[in-house]
Design a protein around this motif. Structure first.
Motif, short mmCIF file in Angstrom:
data_model
loop_
_atom_site.label_atom_id
_atom_site.label_comp_id
_atom_site.label_asym_id
_atom_site.label_seq_id
_atom_site.Cartn_x
_atom_site.Cartn_y
_atom_site.Cartn_z
N VAL A 193 0.84 -1.20 0.00
CA VAL A 193 0.00 0.00 0.00
C VAL A 193 0.87 1.25 0.00
N TYR A 194 1.94 1.21 0.77
CA TYR A 194 2.85 2.36 0.81
C TYR A 194 3.56 2.56 -0.52
N LYS A 195 4.00 1.48 -1.14
CA LYS A 195 4.73 1.60 -2.41
C LYS A 195 3.79 1.97 -3.56
N SER A 196 2.50 1.61 -3.46
CA SER A 196 1.55 1.89 -4.53
C SER A 196 0.81 3.21 -4.32
N HIS A 197 1.06 3.89 -3.20
CA HIS A 197 0.42 5.18 -2.88
C HIS A 197 -1.11 5.03 -2.80
N CYS A 198 -1.55 3.96 -2.18
CA CYS A 198 -2.98 3.72 -2.00
C CYS A 198 -3.41 4.16 -0.60
N VAL A 199 -4.72 4.19 -0.41
CA VAL A 199 -5.29 4.53 0.90
C VAL A 199 -5.35 3.25 1.74
N ASP A 200 -4.76 3.29 2.90
CA ASP A 200 -4.74 2.12 3.79
C ASP A 200 -5.99 2.14 4.65
N ASP A 201 -7.03 1.45 4.19
CA ASP A 201 -8.28 1.36 4.95
C ASP A 201 -8.46 -0.02 5.57
N ASN A 202 -7.36 -0.77 5.72
CA ASN A 202 -7.36 -2.08 6.37
C ASN A 202 -8.23 -3.10 5.64
N SER A 203 -8.45 -2.90 4.36
CA SER A 203 -9.22 -3.86 3.57
C SER A 203 -8.38 -4.54 2.50
N TRP A 204 -7.10 -4.20 2.40
CA TRP A 204 -6.22 -4.87 1.44
C TRP A 204 -5.82 -6.23 1.98
N THR A 205 -5.66 -7.17 1.07
CA THR A 205 -5.33 -8.53 1.49
C THR A 205 -4.46 -9.19 0.44
N LEU A 206 -3.81 -10.26 0.85
CA LEU A 206 -2.95 -11.07 -0.01
C LEU A 206 -3.68 -12.38 -0.30
N VAL A 207 -3.79 -12.72 -1.57
CA VAL A 207 -4.58 -13.87 -2.01
C VAL A 207 -3.65 -14.94 -2.54
N GLU A 208 -3.85 -16.16 -2.07
CA GLU A 208 -3.13 -17.33 -2.59
C GLU A 208 -3.95 -17.93 -3.74
N HIS A 209 -3.38 -17.89 -4.94
CA HIS A 209 -4.12 -18.27 -6.15
C HIS A 209 -3.47 -19.47 -6.81
N GLU A 229 4.31 -19.63 1.04
CA GLU A 229 4.87 -19.82 -0.30
C GLU A 229 5.58 -21.16 -0.43
N SER A 230 6.12 -21.68 0.67
CA SER A 230 6.80 -22.97 0.61
C SER A 230 5.86 -24.13 0.30
N THR A 231 4.56 -23.95 0.53
CA THR A 231 3.59 -25.00 0.24
C THR A 231 2.93 -24.82 -1.13
N MET A 232 3.31 -23.79 -1.87
CA MET A 232 2.70 -23.50 -3.16
C MET A 232 3.53 -24.09 -4.30
N GLY A 233 2.85 -24.47 -5.37
CA GLY A 233 3.53 -24.98 -6.55
C GLY A 233 4.12 -23.87 -7.39
N SER A 234 4.81 -24.27 -8.47
CA SER A 234 5.47 -23.29 -9.34
C SER A 234 4.47 -22.45 -10.10
N GLU A 235 3.29 -22.99 -10.39
CA GLU A 235 2.29 -22.24 -11.14
C GLU A 235 1.45 -21.33 -10.26
N SER A 236 1.52 -21.48 -8.96
CA SER A 236 0.72 -20.68 -8.04
C SER A 236 1.37 -19.31 -7.84
N LYS A 237 0.59 -18.34 -7.37
CA LYS A 237 1.09 -16.98 -7.20
C LYS A 237 0.25 -16.25 -6.16
N PHE A 238 0.79 -15.09 -5.75
CA PHE A 238 0.11 -14.21 -4.81
C PHE A 238 -0.54 -13.06 -5.58
N LEU A 239 -1.77 -12.71 -5.18
CA LEU A 239 -2.48 -11.58 -5.75
C LEU A 239 -2.71 -10.53 -4.66
N PHE A 240 -2.67 -9.27 -5.07
CA PHE A 240 -2.89 -8.15 -4.15
C PHE A 240 -4.19 -7.48 -4.54
#
Length: 591
Positions: A193-209, A229-240
């Motif tokens: 949130v800090y690096k993207s200059h977004c408003v921190d309203d405590n609703s941002w989350t990290l998604v395991e996809h 991340e150690s339990t995720m496969g090579s094709e899996s990723k994190f979403l913001f």
């Protein structure tokens, strides 16, 4: 005894050995040569007889007398080793030992000591003389440990273990972030949130996809990102992305837990208050239970079977005989401790799911085989949300409530302002009077209303005159009101109806979540997509013309707005014809 020709520093040196005194105390009389006695007596006589003595000759005679003492065998005081207590060995042992010329000690010079040996002795003396350092934290020691710090007991500074994490957004952009091994999901979200200059309203989350399996879940705030991340496969990723419904069940639990799905609500005829409803889930001594019918995918097959299931603290069970909950009829489907619950994305396409409201229980292992996954489907969105929310509460309990309270506690710790904070919409609607030399705020509501009507009438006359005189400028208000909304985060352009459903589901089915998009059926109209009671509804915004000016309206012209920004601000403050006010807007951010 003072020797001529010797420096004074040698006379006071601590390692100088007085041979005459030691020899007289410890040496045997018969080992001394007669010549030495004669020479010494002669020297004494000559010294007594003649005061004017040649000093150089006297020193040479004494040196020759000293050298005559060192025969192949030495005396006790020079060659006999001492015991540890400083005493001589027993009389029966041979005290005479051969001494090599290299080991011969010259009496006129100080004894040489190796530098390394002296440093070792000084270090040993320094270490033994220092006092013991008391431990400043004795309560951290074990019962058998000493409260005094031992050498090497303090922890050594080790380099921090860091790792690169790749995070994606909805539009496909990616950002590589270097994080510590113990960084949590909440900390990483605040960093993004800090690096993207977004408003921190405590609703941002990290998604395991997991795209190949069609699974995704929001990480809990306390989970370690590197460990996940150690339990995720090579094709899996994190979403913001945003998720407004992450802790919404703490605010309004009735919408998340229907009475027919909670076992003890049926027993009490639904008279349990909201606070008691959550306490039964958070209290580890209570035994809440969620029950209902689910579509269960059979292992190793593509077919699904509808079964009666119940969720308890010990796990998820299905009944092999109707809706019976007897222990002999219950079969364990999944354990809560070593598993996580995921939403099923594109379940009909990937897994031939009977409905669009599927979820999956996946073990926490590096490579979970497909046969270990438990694919389930509910009949509607409310039932799926109830199952998944109950799974999280039964697994984490009070830890979820602490994650929910941390942002509120930080907000409460901020200093309070003396005046109430006004929203952006209220600040944009302040009436101003610029008729004089200095502008002023119109405090009187009646005066503000009359000024607004007068200004609006004058502005319409100017716009009509400009249309008659010639072509409009690209910056003319009548042109800006049709394009200015494209700069807002809540406007998503030309997306389909299905895409708008997907975005709202991803960012949480909470009341007041909305977005605006272009209409596919009418190129001049727009559509407001709104979530209410976990259902998605669509409202068409039609343009209307009045006195040559284009307005936008949701209620067939009863309420008109010059642009979509004014329309959104109005319905954020007023419910109007909508089922609820506009509260949260769907947003996409580029990292």
């Amino acid at each position: 005894m003072a020797l001529a020709g010797c420096p004074d520093s040698f006379l006071h040196h601590p390692y100088r050995i007085d041979s005459v005194d030691q020899t007289s105390a410890h040496a045997r009389r018969d080992l001394v040569e007669p010549g030495f006695q004669e020479q010494s007596s002669r020297l004494s006589l000559n010294h007594q007889g003649d005061d004017d003595v040649d000093l150089e000759a006297l020193v040479n005679d004494m040196n020759s007398s000293f050298e005559s003492l060192y025969t192949p065998y030495s005396v006790h005081s020079e060659s006999t080793p001492l015991l540890h207590n400083g005493q001589l060995p027993a009389s029966g042992t041979n005290s005479l030992q051969p001494v090599s010329p290299k080991q011969k000690v010259q009496r006129s010079q100080p004894v040489r000591i190796m530098a390394v040996r002296r440093l070792q002795e000084e270090e040993q003396f320094r270490t033994s003389s220092l006092p013991a350092i008391p431990n400043p934290f004795p309560e951290l020691c074990s019962p058998t440990s000493s409260p005094v710090l031992a050498p090497g007991s303090l922890p050594q500074n080790q380099p921090a273990n860091k790792q690169d994490i790749k995070v994606f957004t909805e539009d496909g952009t990616c950002k590589v972030v270097e994080i510590l091994a113990d960084m949590t999901a909440r900390d990483l979200c605040q960093l993004l949130v800090y690096k993207s200059h977004c408003v921190d309203d405590n609703s941002w989350t990290l998604v395991e996809h997991h795209p190949l399996l069609g699974l995704e879940r929001c990480l809990e705030d306390h989970e370690h990102v590197v460990q996940v991340e150690s339990t995720m496969g090579s094709e899996s990723k994190f979403l913001f992305r945003k998720n407004y419904a992450k802790y919404e069940f703490f605010k309004n639990p009735v919408n998340f837990f229907p009475e027919q799905m909670v076992a003890w609500c049926q027993q009490s005829n639904g008279c349990i208050p909201q606070s008691q409803l959550l306490q039964n889930f958070l209290n580890s001594n209570s035994c809440p239970e969620i029950q209902g019918f689910l579509h269960v995918k059979e292992q190793g097959r593509k077919s699904w079977k509808k079964q009666y299931a119940c969720l308890r603290r010990s796990g998820l069970y299905c009944s092999t005989k109707g809706s019976s909950k007897e222990p002999r009829h219950l079969q364990l489907l999944a354990d809560l401790e070593d598993s996580n619950v995921f939403s099923l994305v594109a379940g009909k396409k990937l897994h031939n799911a009977p409905t669009d409201y599927g979820f999956c229980i996946k073990p926490n292992r590096m490579r979970s085989e497909t046969k270990e996954l438990r694919f389930l489907c509910a009949d509607d969105e409310q039932s799926r949300t109830c199952w998944m929310t109950a799974f999280r509460l039964l697994k984490y309990g009070m830890l979820l409530y602490q994650n929910y309270r941390i942002p509120q506690q930080r907000k409460a710790a901020l200093p309070h302002f003396t005046t109430p904070i006004r929203s952006v919409s209220e600040n944009s609607l302040v009436a101003m009077d610029f008729s004089g030399q200095i502008g002023r705020v119109i405090e009187n509501p009646a005066e503000a209303q009359s000024a607004a009507l007068e200004e609006g009438y004058a502005w319409r006359k100017r716009s009509t005159r400009m249309n008659i005189l010639g072509s409009q400028s690209p910056l003319h208000p009548s042109m800006l009101n049709t394009v200015i909304h494209r700069t807002q985060n809540w406007f998503h352009g030309r997306i389909s109806r299905e895409e708008s459903h997907r975005i709202i589901k991803q960012q949480g089915l909470v009341d007041g979540l909305f977005l605006l998009r272009d209409s596919q059926s009418n190129p001049k109209a727009f559509v407001l997509t709104l979530c209410h009671h976990q259902k998605i509804k669509h409202f068409q915004i039609l343009p209307c013309e009045d006195d040559g000016q284009i307005f936008f309206s949701l209620d067939d012209g009863s309420t008109k707005f010059t642009d979509l920004i004014q329309l959104v601000e109005f319905y954020q403050l007023n419910k109007g014809v909508l089922p609820c006010k506009l509260k949260h807007h769907c947003i996409r951010v580029a990292l």
